[in-house]
Design an enzyme around this catalytic site. Sequence first.
Site, PDB file in Angstrom:
ATOM      1  N   LYS A  32       0.862  -1.196   0.000  1.00  0.00           N
ATOM      2  CA  LYS A  32       0.000   0.000   0.000  1.00  0.00           C
ATOM      3  C   LYS A  32       0.889   1.235   0.000  1.00  0.00           C
ATOM      4  O   LYS A  32       1.875   1.288   0.736  1.00  0.00           O
ATOM      5  CB  LYS A  32      -0.927   0.001   1.211  1.00  0.00           C
ATOM      6  CG  LYS A  32      -1.780   1.278   1.307  1.00  0.00           C
ATOM      7  CD  LYS A  32      -2.955   1.144   2.252  1.00  0.00           C
ATOM      8  CE  LYS A  32      -2.645   1.347   3.702  1.00  0.00           C
ATOM      9  NZ  LYS A  32      -2.107   2.670   4.085  1.00  0.00           N
TER      10      LYS A  32
ATOM     11  N   GLU B 186       0.668   5.458   0.259  1.00  0.00           N
ATOM     12  CA  GLU B 186      -0.127   6.673   0.441  1.00  0.00           C
ATOM     13  C   GLU B 186       0.191   7.622  -0.715  1.00  0.00           C
ATOM     14  O   GLU B 186       1.362   7.855  -1.025  1.00  0.00           O
ATOM     15  CB  GLU B 186       0.209   7.337   1.777  1.00  0.00           C
ATOM     16  CG  GLU B 186      -0.336   6.562   2.954  1.00  0.00           C
ATOM     17  CD  GLU B 186      -0.194   7.300   4.287  1.00  0.00           C
ATOM     18  OE1 GLU B 186       0.049   8.523   4.295  1.00  0.00           O
ATOM     19  OE2 GLU B 186      -0.333   6.626   5.315  1.00  0.00           O
TER      20      GLU B 186
ATOM     21  N   GLU C 127      -9.469   7.132   3.135  1.00  0.00           N
ATOM     22  CA  GLU C 127      -9.496   7.414   4.585  1.00  0.00           C
ATOM     23  C   GLU C 127     -10.085   8.782   4.847  1.00  0.00           C
ATOM     24  O   GLU C 127      -9.643   9.791   4.276  1.00  0.00           O
ATOM     25  CB  GLU C 127      -8.069   7.324   5.170  1.00  0.00           C
ATOM     26  CG  GLU C 127      -8.075   7.642   6.665  1.00  0.00           C
ATOM     27  CD  GLU C 127      -6.827   7.197   7.414  1.00  0.00           C
ATOM     28  OE1 GLU C 127      -5.911   6.613   6.807  1.00  0.00           O
ATOM     29  OE2 GLU C 127      -6.789   7.462   8.635  1.00  0.00           O
TER      30      GLU C 127
HETATM   31  O1  KIV Z   1      -1.828   2.124   8.660  1.00  0.00           O
HETATM   32  C1  KIV Z   1      -2.982   1.696   8.646  1.00  0.00           C
HETATM   33  O2  KIV Z   1      -3.399   0.859   9.464  1.00  0.00           O
HETATM   34  C2  KIV Z   1      -3.858   2.220   7.595  1.00  0.00           C
HETATM   35  C3  KIV Z   1      -5.312   1.953   7.696  1.00  0.00           C
HETATM   36  C4  KIV Z   1      -5.893   2.643   8.864  1.00  0.00           C
HETATM   37  C5  KIV Z   1      -6.018   2.264   6.438  1.00  0.00           C
HETATM   38  O3  KIV Z   1      -3.392   2.866   6.718  1.00  0.00           O
END
Ligand code: KIV
Length: 259
Positions: free
Chosen positions: A106, A108, A176
């Site tokens: 993931k 950002e 988010e």
């Molecule tokens: O770091 C995390 O746990 C997240 C989620 C809250 C989406 O990015």
Amino acid sequence: MFTPLAKSLTKVSQVWVSTYDALTARICEEAGVDVILVGDSVANVYLGFSSTVQISLEAMKIFTGAVSRSVSIPVVADIPFESTHSLDSIKRAAVGLIKEGASAVKLEIPSKEAVDWIMSVAELGIEVVAHIGLTPQTFMKIGGYKKRGKEKSDAQYLIKLAKLCENAGASCLVLEMVKPEVAGEITESLSIPTIGIGSGSNTTGQVLVFADLVGLNPDAPPFVKKFANCYQEALSGCKAFVETVKEGKGEAKVTKIAD
Ligand code: KIV
């Protein structure tokens, strides 16, 4: 165990949980969670840091490995802030996390300029989840921890950014703290799934942090619904242990131990 993310993304109403260790990951899998996110929120939730920017890639690898070794559902690992200073370091972090058993990473995406990050990782054959809206790694740049998409210009910006992420090769989007109507519009405009947190129910799926949803984290964000009260349960258990020992009824006295 490596399980491709793409297979699970065909499901509707996806349930994702962010957690970081073998014990709680197993609980999530047994409960029917579709995907585990090893989020960089581990920095605040487990490690006592004041923000997610302080977590290192080495630490993210350790948590990712712990979860990946323990479950057979897909595991998505967060690329930490420290790795986002160049395309090269992003790619190196992505490869490192996949080597620890993650199915996808993931990223950002705080701005349109960062959309290129998605493409450079996807080109390596690694699935990418793009995270937009409130992006905690760059909370200062986006003006703090606040709801996104409330003003028309910001809503339009997020809708455009979401499309750019899809076009760049993202497999899925985390939204988010996006105004629910805007999250709904984004979801309808894309062919990839959206996973919401604090963004209402108009998304393909939802994600919450394990320690928040089971009521273990007293500092959980106010929007989180607690589905259990583990803090109180654990506190009572721990108090009972303290009392037992202090009253001189230590464990050895209540349990017969074989010689
Ligand atoms: O770091 C995390 O746990 C997240 C989620 C809250 C989406 O990015």
